[in-house]
Design a protein around this motif. Structure first.
Motif, mmCIF file in Angstrom:
data_model
loop_
_atom_site.group_PDB
_atom_site.id
_atom_site.type_symbol
_atom_site.label_atom_id
_atom_site.label_comp_id
_atom_site.label_asym_id
_atom_site.label_seq_id
_atom_site.Cartn_x
_atom_site.Cartn_y
_atom_site.Cartn_z
ATOM 1 N N LEU A 159 -30.863 22.618 16.552
ATOM 2 C CA LEU A 159 -31.738 21.573 16.023
ATOM 3 C C LEU A 159 -33.000 22.132 15.386
ATOM 4 C CD1 LEU A 159 -31.369 18.884 18.834
ATOM 5 C CD2 LEU A 159 -30.058 19.159 16.737
ATOM 6 N N PHE A 188 -29.819 16.615 11.812
ATOM 7 C CA PHE A 188 -28.709 17.449 12.295
ATOM 8 C C PHE A 188 -27.464 16.573 12.399
ATOM 9 C CE2 PHE A 188 -26.041 18.665 15.900
ATOM 10 C CZ PHE A 188 -25.757 19.999 15.620
ATOM 11 N N ASN A 244 -27.819 21.557 10.208
ATOM 12 C CA ASN A 244 -29.171 21.028 10.088
ATOM 13 C C ASN A 244 -29.513 20.953 8.609
ATOM 14 O OD1 ASN A 244 -31.679 20.142 11.007
ATOM 15 N ND2 ASN A 244 -31.763 21.714 12.603
#
Length: 647
Positions: free
Chosen positions: A327, A361, A384
């Motif tokens: 992330l 994401f 991402n």
């Protein structure tokens, strides 16, 4: 904020890419403000004059689905809630969380006691029904973030400028135990909530062991002498907003972690990365005096181990928290989720600093609703991307993948770990759109539209202003509305392009210099400044928490909760529901599934004066007892007749 340092200015993006306000100007000039918002008008500034106050109030009363009488702006030493509602202080800093925890003793604090008690500066909250997987609203777990300590307000005899060297070892350890998060078991009986001191309760602190997962796990830049494998880290720092996964875990976000590290930031292989992340090496918490991992000269990789989203299972007090490096690493604000039509998981997050970016994401694999364990590592694999806002109303999601575009060894990236550790620089290179402090990002549960909160940006220069956006030195912030394309009758949150519109431009519509824009019929108490956290109720109405910081005295209003419809005649007609005590920020609104209870977090009461100390607070909320400091607290709100919050 712990000292006079402007956290939002540290590591400010120097990207030459056009900032969001310039894009907004071109966008609005070409298409007109609020394209999709029938009934919305400019209440002040360009495009319209101020509507008479009495007319606005009358329109608001008839237009909005929200029926509560509004709270006046304030600020005042105590909190206020709309007439017909009860606001109960549920738990305060220092109250017991674990069975057997000692009573709060403000003049005799210890780290061991604080690690069993409710932490400081409560922020994001999530209500998790019990039993797990149910939609019960009378029994559940409340997850609460504890963002940062304020030692000068926690201990006598300190001030912001000197506390870095004045704090004792025990006091430093108390502050480390005061942050992180709490899991609280709650029950609602006869309309009132109470904390249950049971076995599901938990405290997570700056010393809690955590696993590192995803592309950065085990990378050389994550390794330290204490963790030569680069897969385990102690604690989480600066946990601000967050989100909940479809399988019932919490995503909690590390934001301003940079202010805890001390040392010369101009030396060593990480110097450029430190600069882009905003590390100054002048931390005022004093942690490096007693803990080598916060000394940059001794442990230069330690900052790389913070700034992540942490996944926590509140239903299992023995589960190890996991930092999900897929992330990305930045000053996360929110990690809210949605599902794509084919079942993949999407996580939205903003980077809360001036001229930083909005991220998304998308998981590689689909969510399994029938096997909770199968989703355990779902967030370790996926793509991402970062948002680019175009002046034609489109949003492009630009992938951040090693080897694609400029993310190559020629630009200093060795692998995907580098891309995630230095994601800000990666976003610079793909030419994402710098934004005005992206805070919360929330998909609507009824429409799938995504609402992006931009708190403010006082650094925008006059040269960036155009006819459609006359707000240089933006003190008030705005909220965007993003619309994913439809696929098979569902919003496609994984699509490469979205559409965007302006939803609200905050500020006082009675002052033309603010350039504020809301729905038709805003009342005198309905305008707000510096939107921060948001939440939706089950009807899809938006509830907005604000964070003005030291602008409260300038704006002349307290922070609090405002609510509005997102469609119909009451679209963007904000109404004030709850007001914090003076100096406090409003955080973490969270509803129970039945919408009959709302939890709000009151953070740093009395923090309206940089000279405030333990002995001289502007309010002693919520206890109002001499000798008792102001205490960040969670407040539970119910309607006296037992009805739905908001009407």
């Amino acid at each position: 904020m712990q000292d006079d340092t402007d956290l939002d200015a540290l590591g400010v993006n120097a990207s030459p890419q056009a900032d969001f306000q310039a894009v907004l100007g071109a966008r609005l000039a070409r298409r007109g403000l609020l394209r999709g918002a029938a009934g919305l008008v400019a209440l002040a500034g360009i495009g319209g004059g101020a509507v008479a106050t009495t007319t606005r109030a009358a329109l608001a009363a008839g237009a909005s689905t929200l029926t509560f009488p509004e709270v006046p702006h304030g600020p005042q030493p105590g909190h206020a809630v709309a007439e017909g509602y009860d606001a109960q202080v549920l738990i305060r800093w220092g109250d017991k969380v674990l069975p057997g925890a000692p009573d709060f003793a403000p003049m005799a604090q210890t780290a061991s006691a604080q690690a069993q008690q409710f932490g400081y500066n409560n922020d994001y909250q999530a209500f998790m029904p019990l039993p797990a997987g149910s939609t019960g609203s009378d029994h559940g777990l409340l997850w609460v973030n504890h963002e940062y300590p304020e030692a000068e307000a926690m201990f006598p005899g300190l001030d912001r400028k000197t506390m870095a060297t004045a704090l004792t070892r025990e006091q430093v350890d108390v502050t480390m135990a005061s942050i992180g998060g709490s899991v609280l078991e709650l029950r609602r009986q006869e309309g009132r909530w109470q904390v249950v001191l049971g076995g599901l309760n938990r405290r997570i602190t700056a010393d809690t062991p955590m696993r590192i997962a995803g592309p950065a796990a085990g990378d050389d830049r994550m390794k330290t002498a204490a963790d030569p494998q680069g897969t385990t880290v102690l604690g989480m720092i600066g946990n601000c907003a967050g989100g909940v996964t479809p399988w019932g875990t919490v995503l909690t976000c590390e934001e301003n972690f940079d202010t805890y590290f001390t040392g010369d930031v101009t030396q060593g292989p990480e110097a450029a990365a430190w600069k882009r992340m905003g590390l100054t090496g002048k931390a005022n918490h004093g942690w490096a005096r007693f803990h080598d991992r916060f000394d940059l000269a001794k442990t230069p990789n330690e900052p790389n181990r913070f700034g992540w989203v942490v996944e926590i299972d509140p239903y299992d007090p023995n589960a190890t928290p996991v930092k999900r490096t897929s992330l990305g690493r930045y000053k996360h604000e929110a990690a809210t989720t949605a599902l794509t039509p084919d079942g993949r998981v999407v996580v939205y997050s903003g980077d809360d600093q001036r001229f930083e970016y909005l991220y998304r994401f998308v998981s590689r694999d689909a969510f399994n609703p029938n096997d909770r364990a199968a989703n355990r590592d779902l967030l370790d694999h996926g793509t991402n991307s970062v948002a680019c806002f175009n002046d034609d109303g489109g949003v492009e999601w630009l992938p951040l993948v090693f080897g694609e575009g400029p993310l190559t060894p020629a630009n200093g990236f060795r692998n995907q770990a580098d891309v995630m550790i230095d994601i800000r620089r990666a976003a610079d290179l793909v030419k994402a759109t710098p934004m005005d402090r992206p805070e919360d990002v929330e998909p609507s549960p009824t429409t799938g539209k995504v609402y992006v909160v931009l708190t403010n940006n006082t650094s925008r220069k006059a040269a960036q202003v155009d006819r459609a956006n006359p707000r240089a030195e933006n003190r008030f912030g705005q909220i965007l509305e993003l619309t994913p394309p439809d696929r098979d009758g569902k919003p496609d949150h994984a699509a490469a392009t979205f559409q965007w519109d302006m939803f609200i431009m905050a500020g006082n519509p009675a002052d033309p210099s603010h350039g504020a824009r809301y729905g038709e019929g805003i009342s005198p108490a309905g305008w707000l400044a510096c939107p921060d956290n948001i939440a939706f109720d089950a009807r899809g109405r938006l509830w907005i928490a604000t964070d003005q910081g030291e602008q409260q005295s300038v704006n002349g209003i307290g922070d609090g909760i405002w609510a509005c419809d997102t469609s119909g005649p009451g679209r963007a007609v904000t109404r004030m529901f709850f007001r914090t005590p003076t100096g406090a920020e409003m955080c973490g609104p969270a509803f129970t599934p039945d919408d009959r209870s709302l939890f709000v977090a009151v953070q740093h009461p009395a923090n309206d004066d940089p000279t405030t100390t333990y002995a001289t607070p502007s309010t002693r909320w919520p206890d109002f007892q001499e000798g008792m400091p102001p205490r960040p607290s969670v407040v539970s709100i119910v309607k006296r007749d037992g009805g739905v919050i908001g009407g």
